[in-house]
Design an enzyme around this catalytic site. Structure first.
Site, PDB file in Angstrom:
ATOM      1  N   GLU A 100       0.807  -1.218   0.000  1.00 44.56           N
ATOM      2  CA  GLU A 100       0.000   0.000   0.000  1.00 44.56           C
ATOM      3  C   GLU A 100       0.844   1.273   0.000  1.00 44.56           C
ATOM      4  O   GLU A 100       0.391   2.320  -0.475  1.00 44.56           O
ATOM      5  CB  GLU A 100      -0.940   0.014   1.220  1.00 44.56           C
ATOM      6  CG  GLU A 100      -1.973  -1.100   1.251  1.00 44.56           C
ATOM      7  CD  GLU A 100      -3.007  -0.969   0.153  1.00 44.56           C
ATOM      8  OE1 GLU A 100      -3.334   0.171  -0.225  1.00 44.56           O
ATOM      9  OE2 GLU A 100      -3.485  -2.004  -0.343  1.00 44.56           O
ATOM     10  N   GLU A 112      -1.472   9.357  -0.101  1.00 45.17           N
ATOM     11  CA  GLU A 112      -1.748   8.936  -1.468  1.00 45.17           C
ATOM     12  C   GLU A 112      -1.217   9.982  -2.452  1.00 45.17           C
ATOM     13  O   GLU A 112      -1.306  11.190  -2.204  1.00 45.17           O
ATOM     14  CB  GLU A 112      -3.256   8.773  -1.633  1.00 45.17           C
ATOM     15  CG  GLU A 112      -3.706   8.164  -2.928  1.00 45.17           C
ATOM     16  CD  GLU A 112      -5.199   7.918  -2.955  1.00 45.17           C
ATOM     17  OE1 GLU A 112      -5.676   7.359  -3.954  1.00 45.17           O
ATOM     18  OE2 GLU A 112      -5.882   8.293  -1.982  1.00 45.17           O
ATOM     19  N   ASN A 172     -14.662   5.893   6.520  1.00 43.70           N
ATOM     20  CA  ASN A 172     -13.617   5.147   7.214  1.00 43.70           C
ATOM     21  C   ASN A 172     -12.881   6.024   8.232  1.00 43.70           C
ATOM     22  O   ASN A 172     -12.514   5.559   9.313  1.00 43.70           O
ATOM     23  CB  ASN A 172     -12.623   4.573   6.200  1.00 43.70           C
ATOM     24  CG  ASN A 172     -13.169   3.363   5.480  1.00 43.70           C
ATOM     25  OD1 ASN A 172     -13.845   2.526   6.058  1.00 43.70           O
ATOM     26  ND2 ASN A 172     -12.886   3.266   4.191  1.00 43.70           N
TER      27      ASN A 172
END
Length: 306
Positions: free
Chosen positions: A160, A169, A206
């Site tokens: 990830e 990200e 989330n």
């Protein structure tokens, strides 16, 4: 990327590090060596592992959580003029074959071997401190399964984050969707909920759910996952221990019960990778897992693919 829309279980009612915040009217003082179970006021100075620290918030140090001054920059800042005794507690639990949890199987040197080019944000001490707040991680099932769980968690994390290089990200976007998530979980004005941390926590739902479980406001301050290393690791463990994602079980249960590494891939990103959808991505995770199992001295077990 953990961008799947999920319903959230009642198991997320994990309290905020069992740290009870206390009134801030006590006079600041030099408190000597830092100790678990002690109530500290704003400005109190302590010594820990040869360093000096000053309290940023009034709190009671959680017993057994590993939240020492070096591991909790939200509670302590470095520096101060407080001198303590000559026998400070260790920075993290020493690894041993007879212990419990991640530090029993993974030493700091092994961690560095796994991630030689990692970003310094992802520290070993923060990893251990975060893992210690989830008592079930790498403590259930056979010893081999416990080692495999450590390898599996870090293998998925490696995939990830580009081997713990990226904190955020690369392709950032707002990632706000109010049609799912905990009740009352909207999107704070001006905030974006793109992937951050070791499992790249994504979407406002989330962030809200993880924040509720960990006792921190990640809805209004999602950037905290990129600022506080231990909180970042804790969001990863939160997903690992409590969420089923696209699978039928948590990644923790898959490893503790010997179901196999492939099921952790399904949980984390199965909708995009499993069933032949993206075999190269799956193989990348498997390669990480195989290498980490070798470092930890355990076989990979069965069912590595999905």
């Amino acid at each position: 990327m953990m961008g799947l829309k999920k319903l959230f279980s009642a198991a997320m009612m994990f309290s905020a590090m069992a740290m009870g915040f206390v009134a801030q009217d006590a006079a600041a003082a030099c408190r000597g060596n830092w100790a678990e179970g002690t109530a500290y006021s704003v400005g109190d100075g302590v010594s820990y592992n040869g360093g000096k620290y000053t309290a940023l918030q009034a709190h009671t140090a959680c017993v057994g959580c590993g939240w020492n001054p070096a591991a909790t920059p939200s509670l302590w800042k470095t520096g101060g003029d407080c001198s303590g005794g000559t026998t400070p507690p260790p920075t993290e639990p020493p690894p041993s074959t007879g212990g419990k949890g991640i530090a029993a199987f993974l030493s700091e040197s092994q961690f560095n071997q796994m991630f030689p080019g990692r970003n310094g944000f992802y520290s070993y001490s923060a990893l251990v401190a975060a893992a210690n707040t989830f008592s079930g991680f790498a403590t259930q099932g056979s010893t081999d399964n416990q080692k495999r769980e450590v390898a599996a968690f870090l293998a998925n994390v490696a995939h990830e984050t580009g081997n713990l290089v990226y904190i955020e990200e690369i392709a950032k976007s707002t990632m706000c969707d109010t049609s799912w998530g905990p009740p009352g979980c909207g999107c704070a004005a001006g905030k974006q909920y793109y992937g951050r941390g070791p499992i790249q926590l994504s979407w406002n739902g989330n962030y809200c759910a993880a924040g509720n479980a960990l006792g921190v406001d990640l809805k209004n301050d999602p950037d905290r996952v990129a600022r506080d290393a231990t909180i970042a690791w804790r969001t990863g463990f939160w997903f690992w221990m409590t969420q089923t994602g696209a699978g039928s079980m948590t990644a923790h249960n898959a490893m503790a019960n010997g179901v196999g590494f492939g099921e952790t891939i399904r949980t984390i990103n199965g909708a995009l990778e499993c069933g032949g959808r993206n075999p190269a991505q799956v193989q990348s995770r498997i390669n990480n897992y195989t290498r980490f199992c070798q470092i930890l001295g355990v076989s990979v077990g069965s069912n590595t693919g999905c």
